[in-house]
Design an enzyme around this catalytic site. Sequence first.
Site, PDB file in Angstrom:
ATOM      1  N   PRO A   1      41.451  50.578  33.148  1.00 41.40           N
ATOM      2  CA  PRO A   1      41.482  50.554  34.458  1.00 41.40           C
ATOM      3  C   PRO A   1      41.709  52.012  35.181  1.00 41.40           C
ATOM      4  O   PRO A   1      42.573  52.790  34.728  1.00 41.40           O
ATOM      5  CB  PRO A   1      42.804  49.788  34.966  1.00 41.40           C
ATOM      6  CG  PRO A   1      43.179  48.933  34.061  1.00 41.40           C
ATOM      7  CD  PRO A   1      42.715  49.396  32.610  1.00 41.40           C
ATOM      8  N   CYS A   2      40.766  52.153  36.007  1.00 48.19           N
ATOM      9  CA  CYS A   2      40.658  53.726  36.411  1.00 48.19           C
ATOM     10  C   CYS A   2      41.252  53.824  38.020  1.00 48.19           C
ATOM     11  O   CYS A   2      41.340  54.747  38.245  1.00 48.19           O
ATOM     12  CB  CYS A   2      39.257  54.139  36.371  1.00 48.19           C
ATOM     13  SG  CYS A   2      38.096  53.157  37.516  1.00 48.19           S
TER      14      CYS A   2
END
Length: 441
Positions: free
Chosen positions: A176-177
Amino acid sequence: LVLKNLQAELFPALEHGFRKTPKRSLIRHISLPSGRYESAIPKPAGNIDDPLAAWWTAYLEGKVPTPRPTTKTKENLTITELFCGPGGLAQGVKQACHELNYDFESLTAVDIDSDAAKIYQLNHKTKYTTDESIADLVNYNIKTDGSKSKFKKPPTVEERFLSRVSETKLLLAGPPCQGHSNLNNKTRRDDPRNELYLTVPALAIAAGIPGIIIENVTAVVHDRSGVVEKTRQLLENAGYFVDTGVLKANNLGWPQTRGRFFLIARKDKPPVPISEVAKGLKRDPLSVLWAINDLADREHDDFLNRKPKETEDTIRRIKWLFDNDEYNLALDQRPDCHKEGTTYTSCYGRMFPDKPAPTLTTGFMTPGRGRFVHPTRRRVLTPLEAARIQGFPDTYNWVFPGEPRPKVQLLAKWLGDAVPMPLGYAAALSLLGPGPLPDPK
């Protein structure tokens, strides 16, 4: 420094190009440390002024390259992907496999978004998918001594999951960014989701996976907990050779200014440096119209060619851009919160027809969230146009058979979060450049 000098001696710059082609095919060649590879793809219609653009056009039309006759034995590349989404990173790796004479075999895909995992499975023929969190499937504990990180004891994998990934040669991951993104002004650099990055080396080491590609936003290197450096140390302590760097789609000629940070690791030998791959593939970018111009007047439907409902304000703002031949919306046409000036100048903007598209986000169907107005039509992008810009071929399936079509918000999320095909392709060249990966241990 010694390792970098050794890499420079072992791995000359990647070379690629096209040779004179027969009437019906394009022939692309790629030179890597492991040898020279050639692939053919059916030519698209029209004149071929730019062979690479023609190659990508054929790819977007759904044509698959086939390797030219070679003495090299065809290798099988078994894949597991964490945080897989709908499969953009895998799509780029698969394209490299087609061109380098590998069989792409998707073993396992993991994503808490079960619908995205289904789309991934549909397109990559994945044997097993799960929407369990990878944090619940891998057990590890990290000890930090000063600036050094190591596992307190060897990480382990839940037995039921280990059986699914035990034959994996290449582990892909896009943790997840949102916690790293410069668009996140709340928990940026200090978000608990950032620690999920560390599940990747934990799984790779526990399952003996010899190859790893991790992608993330470029700002991941500024994470307060130092997940990138921790991952490097954990992998190097386990005997991996690691390289990191940024790949930018527009620098590879693709019509989108999207950059991603990659960490690439191999157990047997160093990967080709990412900087060398970027240098070998470097060229001026194509324009956004190259990718989507043929879709401009396609009749709208209720799915991939859908036109979102527009408010009166949106219609007025788009009309102003075209009536005044402008690409940036004037302050007096903006919402009240922007009228005294704003740093978000691209919001409500129109794409430049002769330049690459800006980085697409999950808000590409909302003009107030970026420069997402079509360059020549009075509307925002459609999902199909966004898919093209992200490098998905027109043959990519977005509906699982027998199930309802995904909602537009979900489709926008999948497309906005995806990794453009050329970035995964370039990362695969870095990893596979030295030759086939060894078997998992």
